[in-house]
Scaffold this motif. Structure first.
Motif, short mmCIF file in Angstrom:
data_model
loop_
_atom_site.label_atom_id
_atom_site.label_comp_id
_atom_site.label_asym_id
_atom_site.label_seq_id
_atom_site.Cartn_x
_atom_site.Cartn_y
_atom_site.Cartn_z
N SER A 141 0.82 -1.21 0.00
CA SER A 141 0.00 0.00 0.00
C SER A 141 0.85 1.26 0.00
N MET A 142 2.11 1.15 0.39
CA MET A 142 2.99 2.31 0.43
C MET A 142 3.92 2.38 -0.79
N MET A 143 3.62 1.59 -1.83
CA MET A 143 4.40 1.64 -3.07
C MET A 143 3.65 2.45 -4.12
N GLU A 144 4.34 3.35 -4.76
CA GLU A 144 3.75 4.18 -5.80
C GLU A 144 3.54 3.34 -7.05
N GLY A 145 2.42 3.56 -7.74
CA GLY A 145 2.05 2.75 -8.89
C GLY A 145 3.10 2.73 -9.98
N ALA A 146 3.70 3.89 -10.25
CA ALA A 146 4.71 3.97 -11.31
C ALA A 146 5.92 3.11 -10.98
N PHE A 147 6.27 3.00 -9.69
CA PHE A 147 7.43 2.21 -9.30
C PHE A 147 7.17 0.72 -9.52
N LEU A 148 5.94 0.25 -9.22
CA LEU A 148 5.60 -1.16 -9.46
C LEU A 148 5.71 -1.46 -10.95
N GLU A 190 -3.24 0.98 -9.24
CA GLU A 190 -3.51 1.78 -10.44
C GLU A 190 -2.44 1.58 -11.51
N ALA A 191 -1.38 0.83 -11.19
CA ALA A 191 -0.33 0.58 -12.18
C ALA A 191 -0.91 -0.23 -13.34
N PRO A 192 -0.52 0.09 -14.59
CA PRO A 192 -1.02 -0.65 -15.76
C PRO A 192 -0.78 -2.16 -15.67
N CYS A 193 0.28 -2.56 -14.94
CA CYS A 193 0.64 -3.97 -14.87
C CYS A 193 -0.15 -4.74 -13.81
N THR A 478 -10.17 7.15 -4.24
CA THR A 478 -9.72 6.12 -5.18
C THR A 478 -9.62 4.77 -4.50
N VAL A 479 -9.15 4.77 -3.25
CA VAL A 479 -9.03 3.53 -2.48
C VAL A 479 -10.41 2.95 -2.20
N LYS A 480 -11.36 3.82 -1.87
CA LYS A 480 -12.72 3.36 -1.57
C LYS A 480 -13.32 2.65 -2.78
#
Length: 558
Positions: A141-148, A190-193, A478-480
């Motif tokens: 939950s503390m990882m940014e989507g772009a980094f994943l 929210e990451a595309p992957c 967004t989380v909800k």
């Protein structure tokens, strides 16, 4: 968000060397898992699936991770599991490394092409990627989507495959309703992957931390989603007006001899106060320790570093480099020692006295002390988790925190599993259980921050609230939306399993010998749901998935 079916073949079971039907009943550690938790472990170990699991605070997420690691070690051919987390604090808590350290990307802020070159030029990092079979990421939950997304690209490049995440099995855990990524632009989901990486999503629902206080569970469930009802808010207001008895400071004890018998009576356990800033935490603990008139004792941690740059990871270790205690000091346990005796991470107590180190052999028969340590250890009187009644009195012996990368030890710290506990930061409290808790909600600024603070408590009786602000209970919109989809997916899967069970029962009853004296009951025909039965939201989701699939197909053709 559809979960893939688990297909466990005979060859898989033979390779693992464990019978999936009986393993949960013969192992004491696995026996206590509930059905949801077993489903996660089963999906990872026997199904080989990429799993994301989540749930409110206190639903046993860490217990599930430990069970996965435990069961893998029991296997005939254990997989190479790398345990990681998104923050140093979380990594130390699970005995792993930060995901940034594992990946060899540093902060990871550069363009993915630069990160790929950085990893490929680092032989150690490259081998880590290639040898890893299962990657656990705690606090996803503390990882940014772009980094994943960057990690997915790097994994496929280093391992020379187009498979999602380079064919590495992923186990991701975290609660997106808790503290979000720092300066986040997007969440990991929210990451595309994300959809390609996750085979199964499981939402844990049974809360264990506050299971003795249904009233607090209800309040926390509402606070978590930012929908505190009038009744719940009023209950908090009334509780703030009539707080539990608060002992502001443990009273100094008369210094006993090293082997005094019986030990002195402990001062009452204070409430641990959560602060937002580390500087305030250190100042509060230092002030309270200085008020005690007894003689201080100190223990310097014994650290191991495979390479010097790993020293940064030990900064996040919950055990301090130097621990200074006095008789009468308020302390918190930092390791799970014995759950049946309520000696777990977060247990509160008071230092009674210092005894000769050989007294500790009652707890640890193989005990030896590091070179240079004083020849004494603290005897601590703990308090029961859900009451003010005295708990266990234990001589605390040194424990080790290890940061592993698969089977390789990168760094470790040997220290007494204690810290001063008059005050603690909200950030460092995440994941802890604190029976006697004082929370100040003044200046709450982040989504989920108030919920994280309150959810450390085990019951209303052990909770003091200051500066209550209803506006502080916020959940990210967004989380909800993400969890609404997740819950509907869980409900749909539950309904499907119920239908399959009913069909199996019907099949069994149809093949059973019929009693000619009893006429058969008429059975309604089973119908498949028609497209017309779909909701507008379901139709929209189907169209979105079709569009994503079309886009992915075009990218592969380019």
């Amino acid at each position: 968000m559809k979960n893939k079916e688990i297909k466990v073949t005979t060859s898989q079971v033979a390779n693992i060397g464990i019978d999936p039907e009986t393993v949960y009943s013969i192992d004491e550690g696995l026996k206590s898992l509930n059905e949801q938790q077993k489903s996660i472990v089963h999906s990872v170990i026997f199904g080989g699936q990429n799993v994301f699991f989540t749930g409110p605070a206190g639903t046993g997420k860490s217990k599930v991770l430990n069970s996965i690691i435990r069961l893998n070690k029991m296997a005939k051919r254990p997989k190479n599991i790398v345990v990681s987390a998104t923050t140093g604090i979380a990594a130390c808590a699970v005995g792993g490394v930060t995901v940034h350290s594992f990946a060899g990307v540093g902060v990871g802020s550069e363009h993915v092409s630069k990160l790929q070159k950085k990893v490929m030029s680092n032989e150690y990092a490259k081998q880590r990627w290639k040898k890893c079979e299962v990657l656990i990421i705690d606090e996803i939950s503390m990882m940014e989507g772009a980094f994943l997304n960057k990690l997915d690209v790097i994994a496929r490049h280093v391992r020379s495959t187009t498979k999602p995440f380079g064919g590495i099995q992923l186990v991701m855990c975290g609660d997106f309703f808790q503290l979000p990524p720092v300066k986040a632009v997007s969440f990991a989901f929210e990451a595309p992957c994300w959809c390609n990486l996750v085979d199964k999503s499981i939402l844990l629902t049974k809360v264990y931390r506050q299971n003795s206080d249904p009233k607090l569970v209800k309040i926390l469930n509402e606070a978590r989603v930012g929908a505190l009802s009038d009744d719940s808010f009023q209950a908090l207001v009334e509780h703030m007006k009539n707080p539990p008895t608060h002992n502001p400071q443990a009273q100094p004890l008369n210094p006993p001899s090293l082997l005094s018998s019986p030990p002195p009576s402990p001062a009452p356990v204070c409430f641990t106060k959560l602060e937002c800033r580390n500087v305030d935490v250190d100042a509060a603990n230092g002030t309270q320790l200085a008020k005690l008139t007894s003689k201080p004792q100190s223990w310097h941690a014994e650290d191991f570093l495979k390479v010097d740059f790993m020293a940064n990871l030990l900064k996040h270790c919950p055990a301090p480099k130097e621990l200074i205690l006095k008789e009468g000091a308020q302390v918190m346990l930092l390791k799970n020692i014995d759950s049946e005796r309520e000696l777990v991470n977060g247990s509160r107590g008071v230092v009674l006295e210092f005894v000769h180190w050989t007294e500790g052999r009652k707890e640890d028969p193989d005990l030896t002390l590091p070179k240079g340590w004083p020849r004494v250890l603290p005897r601590v009187q703990f308090t029961s988790m859900n009451s003010d009644e005295p708990g266990e009195t234990v001589v605390i012996t040194p424990k080790r925190w290890e940061n592993m990368e698969g089977d390789i030890l990168n760094s470790s710290r040997l220290q007494l599993p204690l810290r001063l506990a008059w005050s603690l930061s909200v950030h460092k409290s995440q994941g802890m259980t604190i029976p006697n808790l004082e929370v100040s909600l003044k200046g709450v600024f982040e989504f989920g921050q108030a919920y994280v603070a309150l959810s450390r408590a085990t019951c209303m009786k052990g909770l003091i609230i200051n500066n209550l602000d209803r506006n502080g209970f916020r959940a990210h919109p967004t989380v909800k939306k993400f969890y609404e989809i997740l819950e509907k997916s869980d409900e749909a899967e539950g309904a499907k399993k119920a239908e399959e069970k009913e069909n199996r029962q019907l099949a069994v009853s149809s093949t059973a010998p019929k009693n000619p004296l009893i006429p058969p009951k008429p059975q309604a025909p089973l119908h498949k749901p028609s497209p017309q039965g779909l909701t507008e939201e379901q139709r929209k989701k189907i169209e979105e998935n079709k569009a994503k699939a079309l886009l992915l197909r075009k990218r592969k053709q380019m």
